[in-house]
Write a protein that holds these residues in place. Structure first.
Motif, PDB file in Angstrom:
ATOM      1  N   VAL A 269       1.362  -2.136  -7.853  1.00  0.00           N
ATOM      2  CA  VAL A 269       2.342  -1.627  -6.889  1.00  0.00           C
ATOM      3  C   VAL A 269       3.721  -2.189  -7.207  1.00  0.00           C
ATOM      4  O   VAL A 269       4.715  -1.456  -7.263  1.00  0.00           O
TER       5      VAL A 269
ATOM      6  N   SER B  34       4.897   7.431  -9.131  1.00  0.00           N
ATOM      7  CA  SER B  34       4.633   6.574  -7.977  1.00  0.00           C
ATOM      8  C   SER B  34       3.569   7.148  -7.066  1.00  0.00           C
ATOM      9  O   SER B  34       3.467   6.780  -5.923  1.00  0.00           O
TER      10      SER B  34
ATOM     11  N   GLN C 178      21.437  -2.031  -4.537  1.00  0.00           N
ATOM     12  CA  GLN C 178      20.471  -1.279  -3.728  1.00  0.00           C
ATOM     13  C   GLN C 178      19.067  -1.404  -4.328  1.00  0.00           C
ATOM     14  O   GLN C 178      18.090  -1.591  -3.614  1.00  0.00           O
TER      15      GLN C 178
ATOM     16  N   LEU D 161      -4.161  -4.933  -7.741  1.00  0.00           N
ATOM     17  CA  LEU D 161      -3.507  -3.829  -7.040  1.00  0.00           C
ATOM     18  C   LEU D 161      -2.051  -4.143  -6.718  1.00  0.00           C
ATOM     19  O   LEU D 161      -1.163  -3.332  -6.947  1.00  0.00           O
TER      20      LEU D 161
ATOM     21  N   LEU E 119       1.365  -7.612   3.648  1.00  0.00           N
ATOM     22  CA  LEU E 119       0.120  -6.847   3.643  1.00  0.00           C
ATOM     23  C   LEU E 119      -1.053  -7.687   3.171  1.00  0.00           C
ATOM     24  O   LEU E 119      -2.117  -7.692   3.780  1.00  0.00           O
TER      25      LEU E 119
ATOM     26  N   ILE F 189      -9.026  -0.948  -6.088  1.00  0.00           N
ATOM     27  CA  ILE F 189      -9.350  -0.802  -4.670  1.00  0.00           C
ATOM     28  C   ILE F 189     -10.864  -0.806  -4.480  1.00  0.00           C
ATOM     29  O   ILE F 189     -11.396  -1.476  -3.597  1.00  0.00           O
TER      30      ILE F 189
ATOM     31  N   LEU G 261      -1.657   3.468  -0.533  1.00  0.00           N
ATOM     32  CA  LEU G 261      -2.979   3.095  -1.040  1.00  0.00           C
ATOM     33  C   LEU G 261      -3.256   1.630  -0.737  1.00  0.00           C
ATOM     34  O   LEU G 261      -4.347   1.248  -0.351  1.00  0.00           O
ATOM     35  N   MET G 262      -2.217   0.813  -0.915  1.00  0.00           N
ATOM     36  CA  MET G 262      -2.376  -0.620  -0.685  1.00  0.00           C
ATOM     37  C   MET G 262      -2.701  -0.901   0.784  1.00  0.00           C
ATOM     38  O   MET G 262      -3.599  -1.676   1.096  1.00  0.00           O
ATOM     39  N   ILE G 263      -1.951  -0.235   1.686  1.00  0.00           N
ATOM     40  CA  ILE G 263      -2.215  -0.425   3.115  1.00  0.00           C
ATOM     41  C   ILE G 263      -3.646  -0.006   3.434  1.00  0.00           C
ATOM     42  O   ILE G 263      -4.386  -0.713   4.127  1.00  0.00           O
TER      43      ILE G 263
ATOM     44  N   ALA H 177      13.382   4.924  -1.607  1.00  0.00           N
ATOM     45  CA  ALA H 177      13.209   4.503  -2.995  1.00  0.00           C
ATOM     46  C   ALA H 177      11.897   3.757  -3.224  1.00  0.00           C
ATOM     47  O   ALA H 177      11.605   3.341  -4.335  1.00  0.00           O
ATOM     48  N   PHE H 178      11.106   3.576  -2.176  1.00  0.00           N
ATOM     49  CA  PHE H 178       9.801   2.915  -2.308  1.00  0.00           C
ATOM     50  C   PHE H 178       8.825   3.802  -3.070  1.00  0.00           C
ATOM     51  O   PHE H 178       8.870   5.013  -2.955  1.00  0.00           O
ATOM     52  N   PRO H 179       7.903   3.192  -3.826  1.00  0.00           N
ATOM     53  CA  PRO H 179       6.806   3.993  -4.366  1.00  0.00           C
ATOM     54  C   PRO H 179       5.815   4.259  -3.242  1.00  0.00           C
ATOM     55  O   PRO H 179       4.829   3.549  -3.082  1.00  0.00           O
ATOM     56  N   GLY H 180       6.092   5.286  -2.446  1.00  0.00           N
ATOM     57  CA  GLY H 180       5.394   5.514  -1.186  1.00  0.00           C
ATOM     58  C   GLY H 180       3.890   5.590  -1.267  1.00  0.00           C
ATOM     59  O   GLY H 180       3.182   4.868  -0.584  1.00  0.00           O
ATOM     60  N   LEU H 181       3.386   6.466  -2.155  1.00  0.00           N
ATOM     61  CA  LEU H 181       1.944   6.695  -2.142  1.00  0.00           C
ATOM     62  C   LEU H 181       1.162   5.461  -2.579  1.00  0.00           C
ATOM     63  O   LEU H 181       0.111   5.152  -2.025  1.00  0.00           O
ATOM     64  N   LEU H 182       1.704   4.731  -3.546  1.00  0.00           N
ATOM     65  CA  LEU H 182       1.013   3.523  -3.997  1.00  0.00           C
ATOM     66  C   LEU H 182       0.945   2.484  -2.893  1.00  0.00           C
ATOM     67  O   LEU H 182      -0.073   1.823  -2.704  1.00  0.00           O
ATOM     68  N   LEU H 183       2.059   2.368  -2.162  1.00  0.00           N
ATOM     69  CA  LEU H 183       2.075   1.428  -1.054  1.00  0.00           C
ATOM     70  C   LEU H 183       1.094   1.868   0.029  1.00  0.00           C
ATOM     71  O   LEU H 183       0.410   1.040   0.637  1.00  0.00           O
TER      72      LEU H 183
ATOM     73  N   VAL I  72      15.546  -2.934  -2.751  1.00  0.00           N
ATOM     74  CA  VAL I  72      14.262  -2.221  -2.711  1.00  0.00           C
ATOM     75  C   VAL I  72      13.156  -3.103  -3.281  1.00  0.00           C
ATOM     76  O   VAL I  72      12.095  -3.264  -2.666  1.00  0.00           O
TER      77      VAL I  72
ATOM     78  N   ASN J 134      15.486   5.446 -10.852  1.00  0.00           N
ATOM     79  CA  ASN J 134      16.460   5.895  -9.864  1.00  0.00           C
ATOM     80  C   ASN J 134      17.872   5.540 -10.290  1.00  0.00           C
ATOM     81  O   ASN J 134      18.791   6.361 -10.223  1.00  0.00           O
TER      82      ASN J 134
ATOM     83  N   ASP K 241      17.447   4.393   3.158  1.00  0.00           N
ATOM     84  CA  ASP K 241      17.680   4.424   1.709  1.00  0.00           C
ATOM     85  C   ASP K 241      16.668   3.565   0.966  1.00  0.00           C
ATOM     86  O   ASP K 241      16.161   3.949  -0.083  1.00  0.00           O
ATOM     87  N   THR K 242      16.394   2.392   1.523  1.00  0.00           N
ATOM     88  CA  THR K 242      15.442   1.496   0.862  1.00  0.00           C
ATOM     89  C   THR K 242      14.065   2.119   0.833  1.00  0.00           C
ATOM     90  O   THR K 242      13.396   2.132  -0.196  1.00  0.00           O
TER      91      THR K 242
END
Lengths: 308, 308
Positions: free
Chosen positions: A278, A243, A11, A274, A26, A266, B148-150, B140-146, A15, A289, B136-137
């Motif tokens: 990430v 994160s 898993q 960057l 991106l 950024i 920021l990247m977007i 487990a992502f580092p959401g906030l950093l991603l 990820v 995890n 699930d995937t």
């Protein structure tokens, strides 16, 4: 246990792979890296040259294969902002972030456990209501604002601590506290509710009747049984801090970690730096995890092997 | 709530009739509701209420303190910022952004998440495996950093903030929805609806969805609070709402430079965020206890039992 670890590992690999794909999409497809990274007045010639330098003039499939094989050996190229290998910058900055997040979560646990236990002793009592109210307030305050308030109060008004930066041990206190408080408030609620359940359980009554001191019942028996949810949640808080939240706190206190570097990257349109941050954060998050899942399983064999 | 009678054992059906009465009995939750309703009115009628144009600059009257202080005057009740803009008017207009971003993100993430959860839970099989794997995937992502990247690639704006936050938040709704649907799938009323020839869509939307209203309402409220904080943090970092638009987070960031001379620039917008989030959190706490039969039972049991 072996199959469980293998499933979790698989898993984690998925990820990491999806992060690679998303970052690639991106940076190459959604955004135009040349437009983002070069100044507006750049000539077409400069653009073409830059494109060739980054290898962006090749077919997208070739670029992807190339990208993946570079990432696999952690070769992210050179930072556009600092003109040196990205990995060098990351190796330099990562320890500060790790130090800050671990200190913050350690602090959060150290504060949350006694508060939660005290609240759980008399649910709906005065102390409990105060603890619940404090944690609700802590949960509602924006972290960046809390940091600024701390700077004004502890650094400017009282002059006890430095306002920002790093160097001495005193520098870490305010950022760690700022990072710890929201995590602490969430932890307090979980410690409180698991402890309320444990203290109402049959075995606690038996221990009480047997004549064990209340302190021993709480510290040795009830708290030990609530350890799994508390440790798991503390781990999640660590992941959350790592994160994301650390970006905000580091930028408020100019703490020289990966979060501040991400913001600086950024500002300077340095997508190469960057994306490396990430990606490496994603790996750290996945590893943590995995560790948490294994720990939880080791602590509590009742956890279903196939549960997600 | 028209099809409540078709849902035996549902949590929503039994609590809804007494919702208002229950709310009146709970002082703290009522405070939250009153505050939020007032804030909503302020946001709707912002141009009528605000004493000044939030973007009108007045260099002569810059950095004026609040009215009750020495150099303050009642034309600018909460003082002015470094460009002479009225702090109160900016606060009033800033409420719009917080509420719009919060509501839009919750609607977008909630709509998509619930749809995914319904499909995964009710259709099951391979569809469920795929949707669950994606959830699930992404969890487990580092959401906030991603995020920021977007934002760095696409460019920050109010719209991007909403989309990015929704992309980051839909999984919770999907998980909760899927869980409830799985538990309801084999109850008599759902199976009967399927046997009577109702289409999959009809079963999902007319028979399953109404039973989700209680848990989803609590979740949406909690998420709303989280989104308001996230928007403020992104705007504070300069990656959210862009000037000349006003946002509380943006105002804190701009006031930060003048923090040592003009405390009111950082204090009031931060306080506005904190109070708004606190109000929402108070409502969420009450909703959780009220709509969850287990919690409700605990609460009444505690009240009935004299304190030990």
């Amino acid at each position: 246990m072996g199959r469980y670890i293998l499933a979790k590992l698989w898993q984690g690999v998925i990820v990491v792979l999806s992060v690679v794909v998303v970052v690639f999409i991106l940076t190459r497809l959604v955004g135009d890296p040349v437009r983002v990274m070069l100044p507006l007045e750049a000539t077409q010639e400069q653009r073409d040259q830059f494109e060739a330098q980054l290898g962006l003039d090749r077919p997208i499939g070739v670029q992807f294969v190339d990208y993946v094989s570079d990432v696999a050996v952690l070769d992210f190229g050179e930072s556009l902002w600092q003109r040196r290998p990205v990995m060098e910058i990351i190796v330099e900055r990562a320890p500060a972030t790790l130090l800050l997040t671990f200190a913050a979560i350690g602090l959060a646990v150290a504060l949350a456990v006694p508060l939660g236990v005290v609240a759980a002793l008399r649910p709906e009592g005065v102390v409990d209501r105060i603890v619940v109210l404090i944690s609700l307030i802590g949960l509602s305050i924006p972290q960046f604002w809390l940091g600024l308030l701390f700077i004004v109060f502890f650094a400017l008004t009282l002059g006890w601590l430095p306002t920002s930066g790093s160097g001495t041990p005193a520098h870490i206190i305010l950022p760690a506290l700022t990072l710890a408080i929201p995590a602490m408030t969430r932890l307090v609620m979980v410690v409180r509710s698991t402890m309320i359940d444990e203290l109402n359980a049959q075995y606690v009554r038996v221990l009480r009747v047997k004549g064990l001191s209340p302190w021993r019942v709480i510290a040795v028996h009830a708290l030990k049984n609530s350890a799994v949810p508390i440790v798991t949640l503390a781990g999640w808080e660590l992941i959350r801090a790592l994160s994301g939240y650390t970006v905000v706190v580091e930028s408020v206190f100019a703490w020289p970690g990966l979060g501040l570097t991400a913001i600086q990257a950024i500002e300077r349109q340095d997508l190469i730096l960057l994306q490396a941050i990430v990606f490496l954060t994603a790996i750290m998050v996945v590893a943590l995890n995995l560790l948490l899942d294994i720990l939880a399983k080791a602590f509590d064999p009742r956890i279903d092997l196939r549960a997600s | 709530m028209t099809s409540v009678e078709t849902s035996p054992g549902a949590t929503a059906g039994q609590t809804t009739p007494g919702l208002w009465a229950d709310l009146r009995g709970d002082g703290t939750a009522m405070t939250g509701v009153v505050f939020l309703v007032l804030l909503l009115l302020v946001a709707i009628f912002a141009p009528l209420i605000a004493p000044h144009d939030p973007e009108a600059q007045n260099i002569i009257a810059r950095l004026k303190p609040p009215a009750w202080m020495d150099r303050g005057d009642w034309a600018h009740v909460l003082g002015t910022d470094h460009l002479g803009r009225d702090v109160l008017s900016r606060l009033i207009h800033g409420s719009r952004i917080s509420l719009i971003v919060g509501a839009a993100t919750v609607a977008l993430a909630g709509g998509f998440g619930v749809l995914m959860g319904l499909t995964a839970g009710y259709v099951g099989g391979r569809t469920d495996n795929w949707i669950s794997a994606v959830i699930d995937t992404q969890v487990a992502f580092p959401g906030l950093l991603l995020a920021l990247m977007i934002l760095a690639v696409v460019g920050p704006s109010t719209m991007t903030v909403i989309v990015v936050l929704a992309l980051n938040g839909w999984m919770v709704y999907a998980r909760v929805t899927r869980g409830v649907v799985l538990s309801l799938k084999h109850t008599a009323f759902v199976e009967a609806a399927g046997l009577l020839g109702c289409s999959t869509w009809r079963v999902m939307l007319r028979h399953l969805l109404p039973n989700l209203s209680a848990p989803l309402l609590t979740l949406a409220t909690l998420e709303f609070a989280r989104i308001v904080l996230a928007e403020a943090a992104l705007s504070f970092l300069g990656l959210g709402v862009q000037p000349p638009a006003t946002s509380w987070g943006l105002d804190v960031a701009q006031g930060k430079e003048y923090m040592f001379r003009a405390w009111w620039l950082v204090t009031f917008p931060g306080l506005a965020i904190a109070l708004t989030v606190l109000a929402i959190n108070l409502i969420a706490t009450w909703l959780r206890v009220t709509s969850d039969p287990l919690e409700r039972e605990k609460r009444f049991a505690r009240r009935a039992r004299p304190a030990r």
